[in-house]
Design a protein around this motif. Structure first.
Motif, PDB file in Angstrom:
ATOM      1  N   MET A 116     -27.218  44.121  22.132  1.00 10.76           N
ATOM      2  CA  MET A 116     -28.097  44.760  23.093  1.00 10.76           C
ATOM      3  C   MET A 116     -27.832  46.089  22.723  1.00 10.76           C
ATOM      4  SD  MET A 116     -26.967  45.502  27.246  1.00 10.76           S
ATOM      5  CE  MET A 116     -27.910  43.872  27.763  1.00 10.76           C
ATOM      6  N   HIS A 117     -26.695  46.773  22.109  1.00  7.76           N
ATOM      7  CA  HIS A 117     -26.656  48.026  21.916  1.00  7.76           C
ATOM      8  C   HIS A 117     -27.735  48.309  20.422  1.00  7.76           C
ATOM      9  CE1 HIS A 117     -23.608  51.551  20.688  1.00  7.76           C
ATOM     10  NE2 HIS A 117     -25.020  51.962  20.935  1.00  7.76           N
ATOM     11  N   THR A 118     -27.724  47.474  19.539  1.00  5.20           N
ATOM     12  CA  THR A 118     -28.685  47.513  18.450  1.00  5.20           C
ATOM     13  C   THR A 118     -30.129  47.488  19.156  1.00  5.20           C
ATOM     14  OG1 THR A 118     -27.272  46.175  17.056  1.00  5.20           O
ATOM     15  CG2 THR A 118     -29.769  46.468  16.403  1.00  5.20           C
ATOM     16  N   SER A 119     -30.337  46.733  20.080  1.00  7.41           N
ATOM     17  CA  SER A 119     -31.725  46.548  20.585  1.00  7.41           C
ATOM     18  C   SER A 119     -32.265  47.949  21.343  1.00  7.41           C
ATOM     19  CB  SER A 119     -31.935  45.580  21.661  1.00  7.41           C
ATOM     20  OG  SER A 119     -31.784  44.279  21.156  1.00  7.41           O
ATOM     21  N   LEU A 120     -31.000  48.573  22.105  1.00  7.35           N
ATOM     22  CA  LEU A 120     -31.394  49.850  22.843  1.00  7.35           C
ATOM     23  C   LEU A 120     -31.746  50.712  21.688  1.00  7.35           C
ATOM     24  CD1 LEU A 120     -28.657  49.886  25.453  1.00  7.35           C
ATOM     25  CD2 LEU A 120     -31.109  49.895  26.047  1.00  7.35           C
TER      26      LEU A 120
END
Lengths: 480, 480
Positions: free
Chosen positions: A315-319
């Motif tokens: 999710m961090h990567t996506s953000l």
């Protein structure tokens, strides 16, 4: 003037006059009224459909026992009413508000079934302007709010525009070195070991390779795993493009001495990647993204915590990838192509009602850290970025009880799949991104709930948490 | 030259040389080779998918025990081979030949499941030119055959381009006066009796109206009724446009004295009709139809006879509407927009193997009359129109038996839904369009069959009827 009226049939004349009035009305709208295009998207199962449905519902019913005190236009008693209008883009499916709200507000409410496509709806919000001057000029004004709901997968395609096929392949293969991708990608990668990318391109070789890669993406997306940084987005939601060559490629390991022979599988896959970039990612950018004014990105932070460190890291990567779209330095590819005009960007962690009220602060802190870590806000030219927690439809209430001498906050609601209300201790949200050694199998297990109204809900419109704050940030300035 | 090779890394040099060779090869293709875009479409359940699948299969296997004696390139032994190539239009789904042929040629074959969307595939047909001169110039030549398979519904949208919303409404409502449309449309029309077209346009009024009209179209399309002249085509196969405003209108009765008030339901529906014309019908015309070279339209003539006079008349209407697209007089809207370049048009009645061989002549005669009645061939500028009967996959054989002193032709095959072969008397086909009093409830009842090979099939490729004649007409001239 007389010659205009002469020899006119009264009915034709009336019709022509009607048209003139209509055109004048349009002109007035253009000058005194405003249009805002608000884009709503979300990473896997973040409750995008529920958010859009309740947002519309609250605006439509804001005068019947308002539930939006956080909106200035409501608090200052300036809201005159909201209506659903005809949608200007006739080729975009209409957001099926009626159908979704029926599901949510039924006697035995259920979560609406979302669709994996873009949809739009237009609201007209009539209000009294805040300033004395503006009020003199026009006692009332109208904001046309176009809400565009689209799959998060489309947004995560944009970063591909900056990468060559080789760079994208390398990035994707690097991600596949880490679990859970490593295990999920094993079948596809074993298949690729028998494929020679320098051999002549043949559909019979490329299709099975692309199908296995798509299967891998689908397995990453399933709710148990819940990854969201999955490119290309249309591989898992192809729509009318299902089976097209531009969805028939996959990442390839860096070429060796053989290079990229013209007409080879590698050459053709790179061409298809380029077609995907142009027709899909750039198409979305041109037709939609560059026309948005405001953007909200919804996240299921609790779900990501439940699924553990890799889902959380993903999710961090996506953000980070999403935020990159808003870095318009002079060298930015996006701004050179079509400068997006989005000037407010909200990240919202949904389902805040699944934890006790005393956890909301931590929820927002954690989200802010995730966003801040990925990008330094100061680097956004002219884009205001904010983060908050919310619940589009609050299905629980917080109950404080003494437990072994300590005061603990419980939530009371109907857990998903059950019939009866229960009192649960949902657990606590860390205020920092947990370190590697802080995760353990059983650390987080936030429950999901059925959309039943909690016992303390009194207002005629369904209860929510901070939906009004989100709205104020997204469109409040346009309602003054 | 030396400076070109200087300071080049051998691998980079090899790659560059490879690219030059590739480009030269392309240039040769452009000059010596040809491309033909063959469009395949059909009216309801005419066997479009089976036709395209077997056509590809026969061409791919034409050298292994040819089954295409009616093609000159085969009869004259000039065919060198056929291969599936990469498809040039990367955004069009690839025709899933492999999947369909697996279904058709399985140990227990089944009819493939067709899709309601456009698809394409490219074949390269290598052959020896017929002329001595051409053979000297090039001992072999290649025809690139792009086959584009698309729903007949799309073709039947084109006539809408010539009609205003009012004209189209009137035409559609007139059709609804006749059975079986009259009964099927009753629910929708009763609903419309309560709708005021001069009231302000509201989605909540337009959507149910359009949904009921769509339900009506769907009921006309179901196989028992089998009508094909159903506009707008995308109402029944919406794809990614599902729920869009341009699919949310319906025909309206001619306005009375109230006219068309601006902003009224009637006004908005007319606008949506215009959007449909522009974005859907004209979009198909621009992107696809105007780029086709040859067109085959498949018809289920036997099915239409089975269903009776109204289904038969409806097929006739559809044929007339399709033929209209090819009348390019100087005043033709289509030719002013984008002159189609189609120069050969074939109408083919499929499933000829469902009747005995002695009926094929009547089948073709009947079809020719249907086509000729609708349009005078002489009026087509530069378009050759032909009609024929065919069976893409012959599943029966004709057996002649004495019956009460008369020689009768039976067909032997496995009727649809059964396991065992049976000998059946399928009945006779009239050579003329039956007059009103010649129809009776039980006049026609042609059976459908399972795709089992008939006992007399000896060739390694599956048997067919006149598929080679169809191919010769459609592309034979390009293989000389």
């Amino acid at each position: 003037m007389i010659s205009f009226f002469k020899d006119k049939h009264p009915e034709r004349l009336a019709r022509q006059l009607g048209q003139v009035v209509h055109q004048l009305d349009d002109l007035v709208h253009l000058t005194l009224n405003r249009t805002v295009r608000l884009a709503v998207t979300g990473l896997n199962q973040s409750g995008k459909t529920v958010f859009t449905t309740t947002l519309i519902h609250h605006l439509l019913h804001a005068l019947q026992g308002s539930n939006l005190p956080g909106m200035n236009v409501v608090a200052e008693n300036r809201l005159l009413g909201t209506r659903i209008m005809l949608q200007p883009d006739r080729e975009i499916p209409t957001f099926p508000y009626e159908r979704h709200v029926r599901a949510l507000l039924a006697n035995k409410p259920v979560w609406p079934v979302p669709t994996d496509a873009i949809s739009a709806i237009r609201l007209a919000i009539r209000f009294k302007p805040a300033g004395l001057m503006s009020r003199k000029l026009a006692p009332s004004s109208t904001l046309y709010l176009d809400i565009i709901d689209y799959p998060g997968e489309w947004l995560l395609d944009l970063p591909m525009l900056k990468l060559t096929f080789e760079e994208w392949s390398e990035q994707t293969l690097r991600l596949c070195e880490e679990e859970p991708r490593r295990t999920l990608a094993a079948h596809w990668r074993a298949h690729m070991a028998g494929v020679d990318p320098s051999a002549p391109a043949e559909e019979a070789i490329m299709r099975p390779a692309a199908e296995r890669y798509t299967d891998f993406l689908m397995s990453c997306k399933q709710s148990k795993i819940g990854l969201s940084f999955l490119q290309p987005g249309r591989f898992t939601i192809p729509g009318d493009l299902k089976g097209a060559p531009l969805l028939t490629f996959c990442p390839l390991a860096r070429p060796g001495a053989e290079g990229v022979p013209p007409g080879s599988l590698r050459d053709e896959m790179a061409n298809r990647y380029a077609s995907y970039q142009k027709l899909v990612a750039e198409g979305f950018l041109k037709r939609h993204f560059s026309r948005f004014d405001r953007q909200i990105v919804l996240l299921d932070l609790l779900g990501a915590l439940n699924r553990g460190p890799s889902a959380f890291a993903d999710m961090h990567t996506s953000l980070g990838a999403i935020l990159e779209n808003f870095h318009h330095g002079p060298s930015s590819l996006l701004s050179r192509l079509f400068a997006p005009r989005i000037d407010r960007l909200l990240f919202a962690a949904t389902k805040a009602d699944y934890v006790a009220a005393n956890q909301h602060h931590n929820m927002e802190r954690l989200l802010r850290r995730l966003v801040a870590r990925s990008a330094n806000d100061a680097s956004f030219q002219g884009v205001q970025v904010q983060s908050q927690a919310l619940a589009s439809l609050r299905c629980t209430r917080t109950v404080v009880r003494e437990h072994q001498g300590r005061r603990l906050s419980f939530v009371q609601g109907t857990p998903k799949g059950r019939e009866k209300e229960t009192l649960l201790f949902p657990g606590e949200i860390p205020e920092n991104v947990p370190e590697a050694d802080e995760w353990d199998m059983h650390r987080f297990h936030f429950m999901e709930f059925e959309p039943r109204r909690p016992p303390d809900a009194e207002s005629p419109t369904p209860p929510h948490i901070r939906l009004d704050q989100a709205l104020e940030f997204l469109v409040g300035d346009k309602l003054t």
